[in-house]
Design an enzyme around this catalytic site. Structure first.
Site, PDB file in Angstrom:
ATOM      1  N   CYS A  95       0.891  -1.156   0.052  1.00 23.94           N
ATOM      2  CA  CYS A  95      -0.093   0.117  -0.072  1.00 23.94           C
ATOM      3  C   CYS A  95       0.997   1.271   0.170  1.00 23.94           C
ATOM      4  CB  CYS A  95      -1.208   0.140   1.182  1.00 23.94           C
ATOM      5  SG  CYS A  95      -0.323   0.192   2.791  1.00 23.94           S
ATOM      6  N   CYS A 106      -2.055   1.298  -4.272  1.00 20.34           N
ATOM      7  CA  CYS A 106      -0.680   1.847  -4.694  1.00 20.34           C
ATOM      8  C   CYS A 106      -0.869   2.470  -6.186  1.00 20.34           C
ATOM      9  CB  CYS A 106       0.277   1.068  -4.171  1.00 20.34           C
ATOM     10  SG  CYS A 106       0.746  -0.403  -5.184  1.00 20.34           S
ATOM     11  N   CYS A 108       3.413   0.344  -8.178  1.00 23.77           N
ATOM     12  CA  CYS A 108       3.939  -1.171  -8.047  1.00 23.77           C
ATOM     13  C   CYS A 108       4.480  -1.552  -9.330  1.00 23.77           C
ATOM     14  CB  CYS A 108       2.700  -1.909  -7.724  1.00 23.77           C
ATOM     15  SG  CYS A 108       3.418  -3.716  -7.154  1.00 23.77           S
TER      16      CYS A 108
END
Length: 140
Positions: A12, A86, A90
Site C-alpha cells: 500500500c 498503490c 507497483c
C-alpha cells in the site's frame, strides 16, 4: 522462496495500516506456511497506532513491524503481489500473480472505522490461503 512455501507481498502507499494488518493476519493464519512481506510506495514513519490496536484485539501483535520501502527485489521474490491502493507505483513482472484489494485507508480513522477494514482484510487473507491450497490455522 521454496516450492512448498509461497511468498506473498502486500503493498500500500504508506505501509502503515492495510498492508501491515494483512501481513499480520497472513503470518498468524498461515502458521508460517507462507513467506510474508509488506512494503509501501511512500512509507510512513511508523505504523498506524489504530491499526496496531485493532490487530491487538485479534491477538496479533504488529508493534515490532515498521514501514518499508517497496523494492523491485521484493516484488521479484514474491509469488503473489497484493496491492491496496498503490496504483501504478507497483512494478509489474510477468509470471507474478497480482491482485488489487479495494480497501478503505485506515489513516486518520478511529477504531470503530478501522475494525470493519481489519475484518475485511481477515476474510480476504483466509480466502487467499484457501486459494493457495493452504490450511487456515485459526478460522474465526
Amino acid at each position: 522462496m521454496t516450492a512448498d512455501k509461497p511468498s506473498v507481498l502486500f503493498v500500500c502507499v504508506h505501509n502503515a495500516g492495510r498492508s501491515q494488518m494483512a501481513a499480520g493476519y497472513l503470518a498468524q493464519l498461515s502458521a508460517g506456511a507462507v513467506e510474508v512481506r509488506s512494503a509501501g510506495s511512500e512509507p510512513a514513519d511508523r505504523i498506524n497506532p489504530v491499526a496496531v490496536q485493532a490487530m491487538a484485539e485479534e491477538g496479533i501483535d504488529i508493534t515490532d513491524q515498521h514501514p518499508k520501502i517497496l523494492t523491485t527485489d521484493a516484488v521479484q521474490a514474491s509469488d503473489v503481489v497484493i496491492t491496496m491502493g498503490c496504483g501504478d507505483t507497483c512494478p509489474f513482472y510477468p509470471g507474478k500473480r497480482y491482485e488489487e484489494w479495494e480497501l478503505d485507508d485506515p489513516a486518520g480513522q478511529d477504531l470503530d472505522h478501522v475494525r470493519p477494514i481489519r475484518d475485511d482484510i481477515k476474510g480476504r487473507v483466509q480466502h487467499l490461503l484457501r486459494e493457495l491450497g493452504l490450511p487456515v490455522a485459526i478460522d474465526g
